[in-house]
Every structure is written in structure tokens, then in C-alpha cells.
Design an enzyme around this catalytic site. Sequence first.
Site, PDB file in Angstrom:
ATOM      1  N   ASP A  29     -75.324 -43.431 -34.603  1.00 48.80           N
ATOM      2  CA  ASP A  29     -75.432 -43.830 -33.201  1.00 48.80           C
ATOM      3  C   ASP A  29     -74.579 -45.093 -33.037  1.00 48.80           C
ATOM      4  O   ASP A  29     -74.725 -46.036 -33.815  1.00 48.80           O
ATOM      5  CB  ASP A  29     -76.897 -44.109 -32.865  1.00 48.80           C
ATOM      6  CG  ASP A  29     -77.156 -44.316 -31.386  1.00 48.80           C
ATOM      7  OD1 ASP A  29     -76.378 -45.064 -30.739  1.00 48.80           O
ATOM      8  OD2 ASP A  29     -78.137 -43.759 -30.872  1.00 48.80           O
ATOM      9  N   ILE A  30     -73.700 -45.119 -32.044  1.00 48.55           N
ATOM     10  CA  ILE A  30     -72.831 -46.296 -31.869  1.00 48.55           C
ATOM     11  C   ILE A  30     -73.526 -47.443 -31.140  1.00 48.55           C
ATOM     12  O   ILE A  30     -72.961 -48.519 -30.991  1.00 48.55           O
ATOM     13  CB  ILE A  30     -71.497 -45.946 -31.177  1.00 48.55           C
ATOM     14  CG1 ILE A  30     -71.727 -45.355 -29.802  1.00 48.55           C
ATOM     15  CG2 ILE A  30     -70.657 -45.035 -32.059  1.00 48.55           C
ATOM     16  CD1 ILE A  30     -70.471 -45.266 -28.962  1.00 48.55           C
ATOM     17  N   GLU A  89     -80.742 -39.061 -22.374  1.00 47.75           N
ATOM     18  CA  GLU A  89     -79.513 -39.815 -22.130  1.00 47.75           C
ATOM     19  C   GLU A  89     -78.248 -38.981 -22.277  1.00 47.75           C
ATOM     20  O   GLU A  89     -77.242 -39.270 -21.656  1.00 47.75           O
ATOM     21  CB  GLU A  89     -79.455 -41.068 -23.015  1.00 47.75           C
ATOM     22  CG  GLU A  89     -79.470 -40.820 -24.504  1.00 47.75           C
ATOM     23  CD  GLU A  89     -80.830 -40.530 -25.121  1.00 47.75           C
ATOM     24  OE1 GLU A  89     -80.854 -40.219 -26.313  1.00 47.75           O
ATOM     25  OE2 GLU A  89     -81.866 -40.580 -24.442  1.00 47.75           O
ATOM     26  N   HIS A  94     -80.757 -33.583 -29.454  1.00 47.55           N
ATOM     27  CA  HIS A  94     -80.458 -34.440 -30.592  1.00 47.55           C
ATOM     28  C   HIS A  94     -81.727 -35.119 -31.097  1.00 47.55           C
ATOM     29  O   HIS A  94     -82.641 -35.396 -30.342  1.00 47.55           O
ATOM     30  CB  HIS A  94     -79.372 -35.476 -30.283  1.00 47.55           C
ATOM     31  CG  HIS A  94     -79.646 -36.354 -29.114  1.00 47.55           C
ATOM     32  ND1 HIS A  94     -79.586 -35.927 -27.811  1.00 47.55           N
ATOM     33  CD2 HIS A  94     -79.976 -37.667 -29.051  1.00 47.55           C
ATOM     34  CE1 HIS A  94     -79.853 -36.927 -26.989  1.00 47.55           C
ATOM     35  NE2 HIS A  94     -80.105 -37.993 -27.728  1.00 47.55           N
ATOM     36  N   HIS A  96     -83.105 -38.398 -33.204  1.00 46.52           N
ATOM     37  CA  HIS A  96     -82.801 -39.749 -33.678  1.00 46.52           C
ATOM     38  C   HIS A  96     -83.509 -39.959 -35.012  1.00 46.52           C
ATOM     39  O   HIS A  96     -84.716 -39.713 -35.122  1.00 46.52           O
ATOM     40  CB  HIS A  96     -83.343 -40.809 -32.710  1.00 46.52           C
ATOM     41  CG  HIS A  96     -82.682 -40.847 -31.381  1.00 46.52           C
ATOM     42  ND1 HIS A  96     -81.681 -41.741 -31.086  1.00 46.52           N
ATOM     43  CD2 HIS A  96     -82.881 -40.115 -30.261  1.00 46.52           C
ATOM     44  CE1 HIS A  96     -81.296 -41.564 -29.826  1.00 46.52           C
ATOM     45  NE2 HIS A  96     -82.013 -40.579 -29.317  1.00 46.52           N
TER      46      HIS A  96
END
Length: 134
Positions: A29-30, A89, A94, A96
Site C-alpha cells: 500500500d503506498i 476506497e 482487496h 489489507h
Amino acid sequence: MATIFTKIAKGEIPSYKVAESDEFYAFLDISPLAKGHTLVIPKNVEDDYIFNLDEKTYEGLWAFARKVAVALKAAVPCQRVGVAVLGMEVPHTHIHLVPLQTEGDMSFSKPRVELTKEEFQTIADSILKEYEQQ
């Protein structure tokens, strides 16, 4: 129109890859909650709600995420790897995976960790190495 995550999985947008299979992709994750915060996605399904996935994709995604989490915990010192599925988002399912020292580390309202490109790459390389050794 392809989601940003589909473009990442196809290599159209750069990412810090930590693991990949024919059907799934994992990358850092950026805007991480912690060093090593990883996102795990299905490559070929863009549905934004995990419970809409067909059974094979759903089960495969979790099996892949488990393998990535084991590699993540080996590469990034932490008490546990936390799991969250929010999916609001980015309109692409996805998971996390977040390295945790405390439960508070999983709060998505806390300030994000800032890392250099070199730090991101070093972390990604470490997780990928652990993943490939499994």
C-alpha cells in the site's frame, strides 16, 4: 474501464510487488498504516465487494492472502498481521494485511507512515523473498 488495481496487476502502473500467482497479486500500500502494509487482489475480477466473488476466487484469494501474510510476518517484525476488508476506497476487491504491534495499529483513521522509494523497495523485496521460500 479497468480499475487502478487491475492496471497495477497488469504492470501498467508501477507497484511494489510482494507476491504473484496466475490469479492473484499482492503489493505494498503506498499510503500504509505500518511498514509492510500489503494489499491482496484478484487479478481478473474487478467486483468491489468480496462476497460477490465466486467461491473458487473467494477461497483462492484467502489462501493466497494467508501465504502472503506468513511471508509478511517473517519479513517485517510484528506481533501479528491484521486483516481488513473494506473495499470502499477502490472499486476492486482487496484485502489489507497490516503488520501489528498493537490493535491500534489497525486504525484506518490514524496518520499514515511515510516511506522513501528505497524503503518501499527493500520491504517489498524482503516479503517477496520470504514468499518465494515457502
